[in-house]
Each structure stands twice: as structure tokens, then as C-alpha cells.
Design an enzyme around this catalytic site. Structure first.
Site, mmCIF file in Angstrom:
data_model
loop_
_atom_site.group_PDB
_atom_site.id
_atom_site.type_symbol
_atom_site.label_atom_id
_atom_site.label_comp_id
_atom_site.label_asym_id
_atom_site.label_seq_id
_atom_site.Cartn_x
_atom_site.Cartn_y
_atom_site.Cartn_z
ATOM 1 N N TYR A 1 -15.913 -16.523 -37.698
ATOM 2 C CA TYR A 1 -14.543 -17.001 -37.488
ATOM 3 C C TYR A 1 -14.204 -18.046 -38.565
ATOM 4 O O TYR A 1 -14.631 -17.896 -39.709
ATOM 5 C CB TYR A 1 -14.375 -17.564 -36.063
ATOM 6 C CG TYR A 1 -14.673 -16.569 -34.972
ATOM 7 C CD1 TYR A 1 -13.899 -15.423 -34.806
ATOM 8 C CD2 TYR A 1 -15.736 -16.768 -34.096
ATOM 9 C CE1 TYR A 1 -14.173 -14.509 -33.789
ATOM 10 C CE2 TYR A 1 -16.014 -15.856 -33.074
ATOM 11 C CZ TYR A 1 -15.228 -14.736 -32.934
ATOM 12 O OH TYR A 1 -15.499 -13.841 -31.945
ATOM 13 N N VAL B 1 -17.015 -13.309 -28.617
ATOM 14 C CA VAL B 1 -16.446 -14.181 -27.600
ATOM 15 C C VAL B 1 -17.305 -14.213 -26.324
ATOM 16 O O VAL B 1 -17.182 -15.123 -25.513
ATOM 17 C CB VAL B 1 -14.986 -13.736 -27.323
ATOM 18 C CG1 VAL B 1 -14.946 -12.455 -26.510
ATOM 19 C CG2 VAL B 1 -14.180 -14.819 -26.651
ATOM 20 N N SER C 1 -17.038 -9.098 -30.512
ATOM 21 C CA SER C 1 -16.833 -8.981 -31.967
ATOM 22 C C SER C 1 -18.113 -8.685 -32.749
ATOM 23 O O SER C 1 -18.039 -8.375 -33.936
ATOM 24 C CB SER C 1 -16.173 -10.250 -32.513
ATOM 25 O OG SER C 1 -14.798 -10.205 -32.232
ATOM 26 N N TYR D 1 -10.944 0.391 -29.765
ATOM 27 C CA TYR D 1 -11.432 -0.932 -30.198
ATOM 28 C C TYR D 1 -11.896 -1.750 -28.993
ATOM 29 O O TYR D 1 -12.976 -2.372 -29.012
ATOM 30 C CB TYR D 1 -10.322 -1.654 -30.974
ATOM 31 C CG TYR D 1 -10.604 -3.114 -31.161
ATOM 32 C CD1 TYR D 1 -11.605 -3.547 -32.024
ATOM 33 C CD2 TYR D 1 -9.896 -4.082 -30.429
ATOM 34 C CE1 TYR D 1 -11.896 -4.897 -32.160
ATOM 35 C CE2 TYR D 1 -10.174 -5.423 -30.568
ATOM 36 C CZ TYR D 1 -11.174 -5.832 -31.421
ATOM 37 O OH TYR D 1 -11.474 -7.159 -31.540
ATOM 38 N N LYS E 1 -18.117 -5.431 -34.450
ATOM 39 C CA LYS E 1 -17.273 -5.141 -35.623
ATOM 40 C C LYS E 1 -18.055 -4.727 -36.873
ATOM 41 O O LYS E 1 -17.689 -3.745 -37.521
ATOM 42 C CB LYS E 1 -16.359 -6.342 -35.924
ATOM 43 C CG LYS E 1 -15.283 -6.556 -34.862
ATOM 44 C CD LYS E 1 -14.539 -7.876 -35.112
ATOM 45 C CE LYS E 1 -13.417 -8.099 -34.116
ATOM 46 N NZ LYS E 1 -12.816 -9.439 -34.242
HETATM 47 N N1 GLU Z 1 -12.180 -8.142 -27.521
HETATM 48 C C1 GLU Z 1 -11.922 -9.368 -28.108
HETATM 49 C C2 GLU Z 1 -10.536 -9.378 -28.733
HETATM 50 O O1 GLU Z 1 -10.211 -8.533 -29.512
HETATM 51 C C3 GLU Z 1 -12.976 -9.692 -29.113
HETATM 52 C C4 GLU Z 1 -12.892 -11.092 -29.404
HETATM 53 C C5 GLU Z 1 -14.077 -11.633 -30.128
HETATM 54 O O2 GLU Z 1 -15.232 -11.435 -29.758
HETATM 55 O O3 GLU Z 1 -13.788 -12.318 -31.109
HETATM 56 O O4 GLU Z 1 -9.762 -10.216 -28.438
#
Ligand code: GLU
Length: 311
Positions: A239, A257, A63, A187, A66
């Protein structure tokens, strides 16, 4: 005078004492050798880069990718267009919740719905074209080419259902110009891009420098793009503990994650950490500890009262 390397090394050893926390379930097999990996790196806006611990081992951005993809979408499409597809409000819900504003916009670009939307806004007719553009910009941010880890990608694809559901939710609201499955592939591939903690610190320092990479001197983003990106990192980057993060650490940040964390102090530095042991919010326990301690030690909180500049 502060000797940043000593501070960084000392804080890392203090954080190492935290022995609890588990990696994400679905990455357990992949990360079993990395469970006690621990790294921190700082890159200042004058280009000085310091790494301690496992700072030169590659880890998946997850993430943490992002905000960078959001910034590429802003740079390529302009703020107004991006705002008409993705909001800037903390959602107060899980990162992968099927949630959107009444008009179909995901709440922000750092939850999965918004990140999938940002991926879909990257210019290019095909998945390959969009990825080439994205990897080009990631390389400019890091000052070195970054690659997708096929191993991480396979793990992502095995449990991609939720992300496919999110893409179909966006498609049903008329938000996607491309095939939803292709957008999710893009993604998941961006989440699987690997960088070292040191490279991640340089990517952060590029944001800290208003969009100019301090190591290569290359301008990657306009200042306004960076301001927008850092704003959502400040309000939505950690988060469901984003509020506590701002109160305690007080800098724009994003966690992933894989246990990666990136923080940005505008005008000053990018700070990256890596430890796969996660807390109940999905943030790296040791990473949060490193940031908390360094925020105090280096006086990083962007909202702290400071004496006005003398005239
Ligand atoms: N690839 C993970 C998902 O979309 C990213 C999760 C993350 O790092 O929050 O579930």
C-alpha cells in the site's frame, strides 16, 4: 547455525506484545474471533516448511491474491500484452483510487484497478471458466486445493461499490472485454479464497524458486513471469508504505486487509504471516514487526551490500 523454528517462534512472541490495531471495519464481525490470531510460516526453496502459531487456520487471501492473479495473466497472455493493459508504476494513491494512466491503463496490478484488470485478462469466456483456471493455478502454487469462502465473499459484496466503480472506469476506457459486474465478481471471489499461513508460505516459496513449487516439484510459472511479479511486489506491494517497507525490510511482499502478509526472498524462501490487527496503511502491525525482525536476523534485505563472490 540458525534454527529457523526457534527464530520464528521467538519473533512471533515478540510481535504478540503489540496489542493495538484494529481489523478492517467491514470485516470486524467476521474477524472478531480472530482478532488475536497470530501465525508465521516459512517455506524454503528446498521444500522445508516450518509454521508457528495459528499457521494451519484458514484466512482470506484478500489483496495477497493480486500478485498471483497478475502472474497467471502474464503466464497466459505474455508480458507485452499484459503491459499494454496494466502499468508497473507505484501510484502514490490509495489502493482503491479511481486512477489510471492517460491511455486508460491502471498504474500497477496491485492496486484494485490493476487487479480488476488482471482478473479480466484471465482467459475464459465465462466467470466460471476464468475462476477454474485461476483456482487451478493457485492450487499448483500452494500444492493443495484452495476454496472461496462464501462468508468472506458476502462481506465483500456488501461493500463492492468502489470496485464496481473501478470496473466501470476501465470499461469506459475500452479496456474490458467482459461485463464489468462479472469481472468484479471474479475479483471479489479471488479476494475471498482462503489459505492457511503455511499454504501461503508455500505459494511464496514457489515464487522464490523461480516458479517451481518446491514441495511438489511442479513448474507453475516461467522465471520471467516471476521476475515481473516480484518487481511489482517490491515497488507497490505494501500500500502507501511501500517505500518505507523496501528501506526497512527490503524484500518483495504483498499484504491484504485480512491481515495476511507474504514476502519472497528470491532463491531462498517464502515467508507468510497473519494477524488481523492493521496499521493506518492497512498492513498487519504484528506482521510487519515479524518481517522487520526476521529481515535483520536472517539478513534478508535484497539490496544489502554483500562481498562479491570469489572467483
Ligand atoms: N477485497 C478487498 C477490496 O477490494 C481487498 C482489499 C485489500 O486486501 O486490500 O476492497
Amino acid at each position: 547455525m540458525i534454527e529457523p523454528r526457534d527464530d520464528l517462534a521467538q519473533v512471533l512472541e515478540e510481535a504478540r506484545e503489540i496489542g493495538w490495531g484494529d481489523p478492517a471495519d467491514y470485516l470486524r464481525d467476521l474477524q472478531r474471533h480472530d482478532l488475536d490470531a497470530l501465525a508465521a510460516a516459512v517455506c524454503r526453496t528446498d521444500g522445508e516448511l516450518i509454521g508457528v502459531g495459528d499457521h494451519d487456520r484458514p484466512l482470506a487471501l484478500q489483496s495477497v491474491s493480486k500478485p498471483f492473479t497478475y502472474a497467471v495473466a502474464l503466464q497466459e497472455c505474455g508480458l507485452d500484452r499484459v503491459l499494454s493493459y496494466i502499468g508497473v508504476e507505484p501510484s502514490g494513491e490509495a489502493f482503491n483510487e479511481l486512477s489510471q494512466h492517460e491511455d486508460g491503463r491502471p498504474f500497477n496490478p496491485l492496486i484494485n484497478a490493476g487487479a480488476i484488470m488482471a482478473q479480466a485478462l484471465i482467459p475464459g469466456d465465462t466467470l466460471e471458466e476464468r475462476e477454474a483456471l485461476l483456482l487451478d493455478r493457485y492450487a499448483a502454487l500452494a500444492g493443495e486445493r484452495l476454496e472461496v469462502s462464501e462468508e468472506v465473499l458476502r462481506a465483500e459484496q456488501v461493500r463492492g461499490d468502489r470496485n464496481f466503480a473501478l470496473a466501470h472506469m476501465l470499461a469506459s476506457s475500452g479496456m474490458l472485454a467482459h461485463d464489468p459486474h462479472e469481472v468484479v465478481q471474479g475479483y471479489l471471489r479471488q479476494c475471498s479464497v482462503e489459505a492457511t499461513t503455511a499454504q501461503l508460505a508455500v505459494m511464496g516459496a514457489t515464487l522464490a524458486g523461480g516458479g517451481r513449487n518446491p514441495v511438489t516439484g511442479q513448474r507453475v510459472f516461467d522465471e520471467r513471469v516471476v521476475q515481473q511479479t516480484l518487481s511489482v511486489m517490491l515497488t507497490c506491494g505494501m500500500y502507501d508504505s511501500s517505500g518505507r517497507w523496501v528501506a526497512q525490510v527490503g524484500i518483495p511482499a504483498k499484504s491484504g486487509v485480512s491481515g495476511a502478509m507474504l514476502g519472497v526472498v528470491p532463491g531462498a524462501l517464502g515467508l507468510a504471516t497473519w494477524s488481523p490487527r492493521l496499521d493506518s496503511y492497512g498492513n498487519s502491525i504484528r506482521g510487519v514487526e515479524v518481517f522487520r525482525r526476521l529481515s535483520d536476523r536472517w539478513d534478508l534485505h535484497v539490496l544489502r551490500h554483500r562481498e562479491p563472490l570469489s572467483r
